[in-house]
Design a protein around this motif. Structure first.
Motif, PDB file in Angstrom:
ATOM      1  N   ALA A 122      19.875  53.749  32.179  1.00 58.10           N
ATOM      2  CA  ALA A 122      20.934  52.923  32.756  1.00 58.10           C
ATOM      3  C   ALA A 122      21.473  53.567  34.031  1.00 58.10           C
ATOM      4  N   ASP A 123      21.584  52.778  35.061  1.00 57.14           N
ATOM      5  CA  ASP A 123      22.114  53.245  36.344  1.00 57.14           C
ATOM      6  C   ASP A 123      23.271  52.341  36.743  1.00 57.14           C
ATOM      7  N   VAL A 124      22.975  51.152  37.280  1.00 54.35           N
ATOM      8  CA  VAL A 124      24.045  50.179  37.542  1.00 54.35           C
ATOM      9  C   VAL A 124      24.848  49.920  36.269  1.00 54.35           C
ATOM     10  N   LEU A 125      24.157  49.823  35.139  1.00 52.19           N
ATOM     11  CA  LEU A 125      24.848  49.472  33.894  1.00 52.19           C
ATOM     12  C   LEU A 125      25.776  50.577  33.409  1.00 52.19           C
ATOM     13  N   MET A 126      25.646  51.776  33.964  1.00 48.76           N
ATOM     14  CA  MET A 126      26.605  52.837  33.640  1.00 48.76           C
ATOM     15  C   MET A 126      28.023  52.430  34.006  1.00 48.76           C
ATOM     16  N   LEU A 127      28.154  51.546  34.990  1.00 48.70           N
ATOM     17  CA  LEU A 127      29.496  51.088  35.363  1.00 48.70           C
ATOM     18  C   LEU A 127      30.156  50.353  34.206  1.00 48.70           C
ATOM     19  N   GLY A 128      29.363  49.610  33.430  1.00 41.47           N
ATOM     20  CA  GLY A 128      29.896  48.923  32.270  1.00 41.47           C
ATOM     21  C   GLY A 128      30.201  49.860  31.120  1.00 41.47           C
ATOM     22  N   TYR A 129      29.644  51.051  31.166  1.00 37.93           N
ATOM     23  CA  TYR A 129      29.955  52.069  30.163  1.00 37.93           C
ATOM     24  C   TYR A 129      31.275  52.765  30.480  1.00 37.93           C
ATOM     25  N   LEU A 130      31.502  53.073  31.754  1.00 37.36           N
ATOM     26  CA  LEU A 130      32.703  53.819  32.138  1.00 37.36           C
ATOM     27  C   LEU A 130      33.952  52.963  32.180  1.00 37.36           C
ATOM     28  N   PHE A 131      33.787  51.695  32.577  1.00 33.94           N
ATOM     29  CA  PHE A 131      34.960  50.877  32.858  1.00 33.94           C
ATOM     30  C   PHE A 131      34.930  49.607  32.020  1.00 33.94           C
ATOM     31  N   SER A 132      36.094  49.214  31.537  1.00 35.50           N
ATOM     32  CA  SER A 132      36.210  47.944  30.827  1.00 35.50           C
ATOM     33  C   SER A 132      35.931  46.804  31.801  1.00 35.50           C
ATOM     34  N   PRO A 133      35.584  45.615  31.294  1.00 36.08           N
ATOM     35  CA  PRO A 133      35.309  44.495  32.203  1.00 36.08           C
ATOM     36  C   PRO A 133      36.442  44.235  33.189  1.00 36.08           C
ATOM     37  N   ALA A 134      37.681  44.293  32.724  1.00 38.35           N
ATOM     38  CA  ALA A 134      38.811  44.019  33.615  1.00 38.35           C
ATOM     39  C   ALA A 134      38.935  45.086  34.690  1.00 38.35           C
ATOM     40  N   GLU A 135      38.769  46.363  34.310  1.00 37.37           N
ATOM     41  CA  GLU A 135      38.898  47.438  35.289  1.00 37.37           C
ATOM     42  C   GLU A 135      37.753  47.387  36.295  1.00 37.37           C
ATOM     43  N   LEU A 136      36.553  47.044  35.837  1.00 37.67           N
ATOM     44  CA  LEU A 136      35.408  46.970  36.733  1.00 37.67           C
ATOM     45  C   LEU A 136      35.582  45.826  37.737  1.00 37.67           C
ATOM     46  N   ARG A 137      36.070  44.685  37.266  1.00 37.90           N
ATOM     47  CA  ARG A 137      36.335  43.574  38.192  1.00 37.90           C
ATOM     48  C   ARG A 137      37.357  43.979  39.238  1.00 37.90           C
ATOM     49  N   THR A 143      31.793  54.604  41.783  1.00 39.09           N
ATOM     50  CA  THR A 143      32.559  55.699  41.162  1.00 39.09           C
ATOM     51  C   THR A 143      33.258  56.545  42.226  1.00 39.09           C
ATOM     52  N   ALA A 144      32.641  56.697  43.401  1.00 38.49           N
ATOM     53  CA  ALA A 144      33.326  57.412  44.490  1.00 38.49           C
ATOM     54  C   ALA A 144      34.594  56.663  44.894  1.00 38.49           C
ATOM     55  N   LEU A 190      37.926  47.010  40.387  1.00 34.37           N
ATOM     56  CA  LEU A 190      37.293  47.923  41.336  1.00 34.37           C
ATOM     57  C   LEU A 190      36.502  47.160  42.386  1.00 34.37           C
ATOM     58  N   PHE A 191      35.703  46.185  41.929  1.00 29.68           N
ATOM     59  CA  PHE A 191      34.906  45.408  42.878  1.00 29.68           C
ATOM     60  C   PHE A 191      35.808  44.571  43.787  1.00 29.68           C
ATOM     61  N   ARG A 192      36.890  44.038  43.229  1.00 29.43           N
ATOM     62  CA  ARG A 192      37.813  43.243  44.046  1.00 29.43           C
ATOM     63  C   ARG A 192      38.428  44.127  45.136  1.00 29.43           C
ATOM     64  N   ARG A 193      38.791  45.346  44.799  1.00 27.48           N
ATOM     65  CA  ARG A 193      39.345  46.277  45.793  1.00 27.48           C
ATOM     66  C   ARG A 193      38.319  46.567  46.888  1.00 27.48           C
ATOM     67  N   LEU A 194      37.044  46.607  46.506  1.00 26.64           N
ATOM     68  CA  LEU A 194      35.976  46.860  47.470  1.00 26.64           C
ATOM     69  C   LEU A 194      35.590  45.602  48.254  1.00 26.64           C
ATOM     70  N   ASP A 228      40.856  53.816  53.467  1.00 22.90           N
ATOM     71  CA  ASP A 228      39.877  52.935  54.111  1.00 22.90           C
ATOM     72  C   ASP A 228      38.531  52.992  53.373  1.00 22.90           C
ATOM     73  N   VAL A 229      38.051  54.195  53.117  1.00 29.99           N
ATOM     74  CA  VAL A 229      36.747  54.332  52.453  1.00 29.99           C
ATOM     75  C   VAL A 229      36.788  53.747  51.050  1.00 29.99           C
ATOM     76  N   SER A 230      37.882  53.929  50.341  1.00 33.65           N
ATOM     77  CA  SER A 230      37.988  53.438  48.962  1.00 33.65           C
ATOM     78  C   SER A 230      37.936  51.914  48.883  1.00 33.65           C
ATOM     79  N   ARG A 231      38.145  51.257  50.029  1.00 41.39           N
ATOM     80  CA  ARG A 231      38.123  49.784  50.055  1.00 41.39           C
ATOM     81  C   ARG A 231      36.876  49.219  50.746  1.00 41.39           C
ATOM     82  N   THR A 232      36.084  50.081  51.363  1.00 43.33           N
ATOM     83  CA  THR A 232      34.985  49.550  52.188  1.00 43.33           C
ATOM     84  C   THR A 232      33.621  50.144  51.855  1.00 43.33           C
TER      85      THR A 232
END
Length: 789
Positions: free
Chosen positions: A606-621, A506-507, A623-627, A545-549
C-alpha cells in the motif's frame, strides 16, 4: 493453537527456524530465540540472543566494493545444555530417535515448555522436559529448568551446560558474504563452584558484555573454562521412573546498562543473588500478569488466539523496561537478524497501539528519535537542505544505515539500493509525536522535544519543495514512497520519483500541524524554541504556502501514486501468477528476467492507500481540501479499486493496510486481508522471512486494527472519536485503554451495541464524539450506544 497456548507437535527440521522465531522469549531488554538447547547453529537451528540497542559496525568487501554495515549483535549463547548416556553420543533430535516432541509456548506467562522423548533401544527411553523464561521482572536474568526421566533403565547421564562466546551473526543467508564476526576479546572463568562467567566486547562499538551462569543439580558441578567456552558438567544417576532436575540461571549485562561499574562483576553478582527457579518463576509470572492486565484484549476464536500471540511478541520487544533504554522500534523485533536489527518507519504501526496502553514506552521510543535529531539535521545539511532528514534505517547513532547494495537471491546479483530516498520516514516520526501527545495528554513533551522535532521536519519539507510555475504548485522531487518497488523512472539515469502522493500529503499534514502547534505554544516556550532553532516569520509564511500548494498528481480521475504512474505499462498479472505462483517479490522475479518493476503499474505494498490508514475519511478529505484538491467518496473508492488490482503484497504490512482501508471502503472484502495480516508470521506467508525475525509492525498493526481500525477510534482535538465499522467476522470483542491519565477505559463492541466504561477517579471527564452525537463521560460512568445496521 489453543486459546492460551501455542503448540508444535513433532520434530520437523524444515520448520525449526520458524518455530525458533515464534517461540522467542524476551523482556524488552533481552531476547533469546526458541532454539533447542542441545543443538548448535547450523542449517537447521539458529540460537540467537540479542540485547536491545547493542549494535556493531563492520566493513566487508562485496562485488568489488567496500561496504559498511551496522548490525544488532548476536551475543554469546547462554542456552547450550546437552546430555548423553555414559559413553554414548550426545542426544539431539537430529542424531537420535525421537518418539515424541512437543514445543509449547505459554504467551500469558512468558514461558516456553519443551517435551521430548528419546528412544534408546531395548525398551529404554529418556524423557526430557524443559521450562525456559527470560525474566520479565528482572530484565537481566534468564533461566532454564531441565527434568530428565529414565524409562526402562537406570544409569548415569552426563549433562553439559555452556556459555558459548564463539558465535557470529549468520542467521540470514543473504548476508553471509558479509563479515559477521562482531565479538572479540572473549575470556571465560569460574567465580564460585557452581558459577562460570564469560566476558567479551564488540569489535568496533566497544560494548563490553558480561555473562554469568549458575548450574544447580543434585550432583557435583565440574567446570572447564577454555575460551570461547565456559562449561559446567554434572553426572546424574538416574533410577528407572525417577526424575532428576538441572537448573541453569543466567545473568546478562552490558556497558550500556545504568547503575553498574563493570558488566562482568554485575553479571556475577546478579546471578549469585538470583533466587531458585521456583521463586524466579513466581516473580516472572506476576510481572506478566500485570502486563496482560494493562493490555487487556478479549477477542474470541482463532483470531483472538493469534492476536494474543502478536501482543505477546510486541510486549517482549517493547516492554516497560524499554522505557529505561535508548532504543527505537526494531522492525523484526529482538527475534532475529533480518534488517540487521535496524529501526525503520515500522514504529508508525506500533506506537498507536502502545500510546493507549504503555505511553511511557512510546515516550522513550520518541526520545530515541529526539536524541538523534541533530544527526538528522546534519544529514539534511549534507544533502543541501535545511531541517531534519531522518534516515530510512537507523541504528545506534541515527546516521543512515540503509545498505548501498542488496542481494537478489533469485538472480544472485548485488544491486544498488535506493530505499534511503524514502524521506517520508520523517513524516512518520512527526505523526507518532502528534498521536502520542493526543493520546497521553503529555503537553510537556509536545511543547519541548516534540515541537522541536516537528519544527525541523517541517523545515526539511518546506526546503525540499520547489515551485512549478506551470502547475502553480510546489513539488517534491527525487523521492521513493512506501511502495519500494519503484525507485526510478524507466531508463532514468538517476533514482527517485516526483510527487509521491503519500509523501506530499503527509508533508502537508506535518506542516499544518506544526503551524497549529506554534500558534498555541505558551509564549516562553515558543520564544525559546524560536531562539534555539533560528526560526523566522518568513519561514512560517513559506510553510503556510507550501502546506496549501503541494502537488498531488491524478490520472483517470483518481490519485496517482506518483507523477507519471499512470503512463507506466500494465503488467500481465495472470501470466506471472501462472508462471511463478507466488509473485509477492515481483521485483526479484523481473530483475532475474533482465527486466525491472520500474516499468510497470505494480506496487509492492500500500502506498496511496496508506493515507486511508493514517487518516479518517473526514480528516483525509480536509487535508485534500486544504491542498485545493477534491476527494469525495467516489474518487477514493475508485482509487482503492485501482491499486487493489496492482499490488503484489510483497510486505506483511500490505495486507494490514488493505484490511484497514477496506473495512470502510468495501467491507465485504476486508476480512480476507485481515486474515492475511493475522497469518503473516504464523504461516510465514512471505516464504522464509519469519525465520529471520518476526514482523513487529504487522503484529502491532493487527492489534491496532481491532483497537482503532474497526472502532474508528481517534484521539484528536482533546476528545475520543468513535465511528465503529464492525466486520461480520469480528463484531464482538472488548479491550481496555489508557487515555490522558485514565487507566482502564473499557470499550466493548457487540453486534448492535458499543459500550464505553470510564473507571472511577478524580480526573476530568472524557469527551467522546460519535458520528451523530457528543457525550461527556464522568469517571465511574458507563455509556451504551446502539449501532446502526
Amino acid at each position: 493453537m489453543t486459546a492460551w497456548t501455542w503448540e508444535y507437535e513433532g520434530y520437523d527440521p524444515a520448520d525449526e527456524r520458524l518455530r525458533e522465531s515464534l517461540c522467542t522469549l524476551g523482556n524488552g531488554y533481552l531476547a533469546t530465540r526458541g532454539a533447542l538447547p542441545e543443538c548448535t547453529a547450523d542449517d537447521v537451528h539458529y540460537p540467537g540472543t540479542y540485547v536491545a540497542g547493542c549494535y556493531n559496525r563492520l566493513t566487508s568487501r562485496v562485488a568489488g566494493r567496500r561496504v559498511e554495515n551496522e548490525d544488532m549483535v548476536n551475543l554469546p549463547n547462554w542456552l547450550p545444555l546437552r546430555f548423553r548416556l555414559h559413553g554414548r553420543q550426545w542426544l539431539t533430535p537430529d542424531t537420535a530417535t525421537v518418539a515424541e516432541h512437543r514445543l509449547i509456548l505459554h504467551p500469558t506467562s512468558g514461558l516456553l515448555e519443551r517435551r521430548t522423548r528419546y528412544t534408546l533401544g531395548k525398551g529404554r527411553a529418556l524423557s526430557v522436559r524443559q521450562q525456559r523464561l527470560v525474566h520479565m521482572a528482572d530484565p537481566h536474568l534468564a533461566a532454564l529448568r531441565t527434568e530428565f526421566t529414565a524409562e526402562g533403565f537406570s544409569g548415569e547421564l552426563e549433562v553439559e551446560a555452556t556459555l558459548d562466546g564463539g558465535v557470529t551473526n549468520a542467521g540470514v543467508a543473504r548476508y553471509r558474504d558479509l563479515d559477521g564476526h562482531h565479538l572479540t576479546h572473549v575470556h571465560t572463568g569460574a567465580a564460585v563452584p557452581d558459577t562460570v562467567w564469560l566476558r567479551c566486547r564488540t569489535r568496533t562499538s566497544d560494548i563490553r558484555v558480561g555473562m554469568a551462569a549458575r548450574l544447580t543439580a543434585d550432583a557435583a558441578v565440574l567446570t572447564s573454562t577454555t575460551p570461547p567456552y565456559a562449561t559446567q558438567r554434572v553426572h546424574l544417576h538416574l533410577e528407572d521412573g525417577s526424575t532428576a532436575v538441572v537448573d541453569k540461571t543466567v545473568a546478562v549485562q552490558t556497558s550500556h546498562d545504568p547503575a553498574i561499574s563493570d558488566p562482568l562483576a554485575a553479571a556475577v553478582d546478579r546471578v549469585g543473588a538470583a533466587p531458585a527457579f521456583d521463586q524466579l518463576l513466581a516473580s516472572h509470572l506476576t510481572a506478566w500478569e500485570q502486563l496482560w492486565r494493562r493490555a487487556a484484549l478479549d477477542v474470541p476464536g482463532e483470531a483472538g488466539s493469534i492476536l494474543r500471540l502478536h501482543l505477546f511478541h510486541v510486549l517482549q520487544t517493547l516492554s516497560p523496561h524499554t522505557a529505561d533504554l535508548d532504543v527505537g522500534v526494531p522492525a523484526r523485533g529482538l527475534h532475529g537478524e533480518a534488517y540487521r536489527g535496524h529501526v525503520f518507519w515500522d514504529e508508525l504501526f506500533v506506537l498507536p497501539y502502545l500510546n493507549l496502553h504503555f505511553p511511557e514506552t512510546s515516550r522513550a521510543l520518541l526520545r530515541y528519535r529526539h536524541r538523534r535529531l541533530e544527526q538528522a539535521c546534519s544529514a539534511a545539511r549534507a544533502a543541501g537542505r535545511r531541517g531534519a532528514m531522518y534516515p530510512w534505517q537507523s541504528g545506534s547513532d541515527g546516521r543512515e544505515e540503509t545498505q548501498e547494495l542488496h542481494l537478489n537471491p533469485r538472480s544472485g546479483r548485488w544491486l544498488p539500493d535506493h530505499s534511503r530516498l524514502q524521506h517520508h520516514v520523517g513524516s512518520a516520526v512527526a505523526y507518532n509525536v502528534w498521536q502520542y501527545c493526543e493520546a497521553s495528554g503529555d503537553t510537556e513533551f509536545l511543547h519541548t522535544k516534540g515541537a522541536e522535532m516537528l519544527l525541523q521536519i517541517s523545515r526539511f519539507w518546506a526546503d525540499s519543495a520547489t515551485y512549478d510555475e506551470r502547475l502553480r504548485r510546489h513539488r517534491i522531487r527525487g523521492v521513493v514512497g512506501p511502495d519500494e518497488y519503484h525507485e526510478a523512472y524507466p531508463d532514468a539515469k538517476e533514482p527517485g520519483l516526483d510527487d509521491n502522493a503519500y509523501t506530499n500529503v503527509t508533508a502537508a499534514w506535518v506542516l499544518t500541524r506544526t503551524l497549529e502547534l506554534l500558534r498555541t505554544l505558551p509564549e516562553p516556550g515558543r520564544r525559546e524554541l524560536v531562539e534555539r532553532t533560528g526560526l523566522d516569520d518568513g519561514e512560517l509564511t513559506r510553510w503556510e504556502d507550501v502546506s496549501r500548494t503541494l502537488h498531488v498528481p491524478y490520472h483517470d480521475g483518481l490519485i496517482s501514486q506518483f507523477d507519471g504512474y499512470g503512463d507506466l505499462a500494465e503488467l500481465d498479472w495472470d501470466g506471472y501468477r501462472r508462471q511463478y505462483g507466488d509473485i509477492r517479490r515481483l521485483d526479484r522475479i523481473l530483475e532475474a528476467e533482465g527486466d525491472t518493476v520500474n516499468r510497470y503499474q505494480a506496487s509492492k505494498q500500500a502506498d496511496v492507500l496508506m493515507l486511508g490508514y493514517l487518516f479518517s475519511p473526514a480528516e483525509l478529505r480536509g487535508l485534500f481540501r486544504r491542498l485545493g484538491h477534491r476527494l469525495d467518496d467516489d474518487i477514493w473508492r475508485r482509487t482503492v479499486d485501482y491499486y487493489m488490482h496492482r499490488t503484489s503484497h510483497g510486505s506483511t504490512l500490505s495486507g494490514l493496510v488493505h484490511g484497514w482501508v477496506l473495512a470502510r471502503a468495501r467491507r465485504a472484502e476486508a476480512w480476507a486481508f485481515c486474515q492475511e495480516a493475522l497469518r503473516g508470521d504464523i504461516a510465514d506467508v512471505q516464504g522464509g522471512t519469519t525465520a529471520e525475525g518476526i514482523h513487529l509492525g504487522a503484529m502491532a498493526g493487527t492489534l491496532d486494527l481491532v483497537q482503532r481500525g474497526l472502532t474508528g477510534l481517534e484521539t484528536r482535538d482533546g476528545a475520543l472519536w468513535l465511528h465503529p465499522v464492525p466486520l461480520p467476522e469480528l463484531s464482538s470483542y472488548g479491550f481496555a485503554i489508557r487515555y490522558q491519565g485514565h487507566w482502564g477505559v473499557r470499550l466493548r463492541l457487540e453486534r448492535e451495541q458499543l459500550e464505553i466504561a470510564v473507571p472511577s477517579s478524580d480526573l476530568a471527564p472524557i469527551d467522546v464524539r460519535l458520528p451523530d452525537r457528543e457525550v461527556s463521560l464522568q469517571p465511574g460512568e458507563t455509556y451504551r450506544l446502539l449501532l446502526p445496521d
